[in-house]
Structure formats: C-alpha cells, structure tokens
Design an enzyme around this catalytic site. Structure first.
Site, PDB file in Angstrom:
ATOM      1  CG  HIS A  97       9.081   5.653  98.832  1.00 11.25           C
ATOM      2  ND1 HIS A  97       8.112   6.054  97.942  1.00 11.25           N
ATOM      3  CD2 HIS A  97       8.888   6.383  99.957  1.00 11.25           C
ATOM      4  CE1 HIS A  97       7.352   6.997  98.503  1.00 11.25           C
ATOM      5  NE2 HIS A  97       7.819   7.210  99.729  1.00 11.25           N
ATOM      6  CD  GLU A  99       8.348   1.096  96.248  1.00 13.34           C
ATOM      7  OE1 GLU A  99       8.866   1.654  97.244  1.00 13.34           O
ATOM      8  OE2 GLU A  99       7.139   1.223  95.967  1.00 13.34           O
ATOM      9  CB  CYS A 123       4.800   6.672  94.947  1.00 12.01           C
ATOM     10  SG  CYS A 123       6.588   6.956  95.009  1.00 12.01           S
ATOM     11  CB  CYS A 126       8.820   3.839  93.539  1.00 13.40           C
ATOM     12  SG  CYS A 126       9.438   4.373  95.145  1.00 13.40           S
TER      13      CYS A 126
HETATM   14 ZN   LIG Z   1       7.716   5.373  96.170  1.00 10.40          ZN
END
Ligand SMILES: [Zn+2]
Length: 193
Positions: A97, A99, A123, A126
């Site tokens: 992701h 992040e 999420c 993250c």
């Molecule tokens: Zn994430």
C-alpha cells in the site's frame, strides 16, 4: 472550478512593493494532498491508484509512496485482480500500500511526529505501520471503505494509539498541472502581466 499551478509569486524576493502577493497558489494542506494524488498516478493498479505523502513539522516532505508490487517483483507477472476463486490470484497477498511505501521511502532518519496525507483512509495493516513509525496524524481524503472490518480495526488501533485522523476538505475539486503555463506571458520580473 479548475485550479492551475502557476508562478510561485509568493516566493519572489523582488516583487515590486506595489504588487500584492498572488491569490492563485496552493496552501500547504492542498499542496501535500495534491502531491499524494500525483504520486498515485504512478500506480499500475488498474482499479485503485492511491498515493501518500509524509510531511514533517517544518512542512517538509520526507516520504512519498503509491500502491505497487514489491521491489523486484514483476508487476506484469503478479495479478491485479480484486477477486478470484483462489486468493493467490488476487492482488491482495502481494501489493504494497501507498502508506507502507511512503514510510519505507522516507529520506529522513525517521518519521516520528510527522503527518501523513493519503487519498484513502488507511487499512488496519497500514494503521499498524503508521503507529509503529511514530506518525502523529493522518489526513485522508476518502473514507469510502468506512464500514469494512479493515477500516473498523484501523480506527480501533489508531484511537488506542492516540493518533489523530481527520478528513481533508478540499476547497477545490481539481488541481491542474499545465506544462504549457510556463510559456504564458507575465512570468519574468518586470515583464508585462
Ligand atoms: Zn493499507
């Protein structure tokens, strides 16, 4: 209304006294969110391009990332599907992701006390990274997966860890980057506007 990035008139040191600073510049929060969105355009994910931008307390960018496959793992060989009979044929076990990439790409010793601008609410995975990296706040634009278990768990973790999060409310819906704008009149000091 359309937003154009033009001359950084505010940074000019020799602006005539009679001329007031321009109105057409990006404020810090919209600048950082725009950087996150520009970075997202690097993502090869056909369904979801997400970017993140980490900023320190001096308004300096210390990390940028977008969602993508891990380094050295061929984007063309790994699946980008959102659903398949076998989970191994979806992107989820593989993709990093935005992040995660923004934190891993940091160009400072650490990101303690920094803020993260990100297109989507992070999420739970993250959220763990954000907490462990010592970030102090998350500014997100969209919360479209608010009711999923991942986001519920994320909020639970961020709340417990005392990390602030707030939705970014853009004053404009677009920031347009027009490469041709530099060729328009009125750019040089003393030139006619
Ligand atoms: Zn994430």
């Amino acid at each position: 209304p359309t937003r154009r990035i033009q001359t950084p008139r505010r940074q000019s040191t020799d602006t005539p006294a009679s001329q007031t600073p321009g109105e057409d510049y990006l404020e810090w929060p919209e600048y950082f969110m725009a950087v996150a969105f520009l970075s997202a355009q690097r993502s090869k994910d056909p369904n979801s391009q997400v970017g993140a931008c980490i900023v320190n307390q001096e308004n300096k960018i210390v990390g940028i990332g977008y969602n993508g496959m891990p380094n050295g793992c061929d984007d063309d060989l790994l699946p980008w599907s959102r659903s398949a009979d076998d989970r191994l044929d979806t992107k989820y076990p593989y993709v990093c992701h935005a992040e995660l990439n923004a934190i891993m790409n940091k160009n400072s010793a650490d990101v303690k006390g920094c803020s993260m601008y990100v297109a989507l609410f992070p999420c739970n995975e993250c959220a763990k990274l954000i907490i462990q990296a010592g970030l102090k706040e998350v500014i997100y634009l969209s919360d479209k997966y608010h009711d999923t278990p991942e986001m519920t768990a994320s909020r639970r973790l961020l709340n417990m860890a005392g990390i602030q999060y707030r939705q970014f409310e853009p004053k404009r819906t677009q920031v347009v980057i027009d490469f041709n704008s530099i060729n328009q009149a009125g750019m040089l000091n003393g030139a006619t506007n």
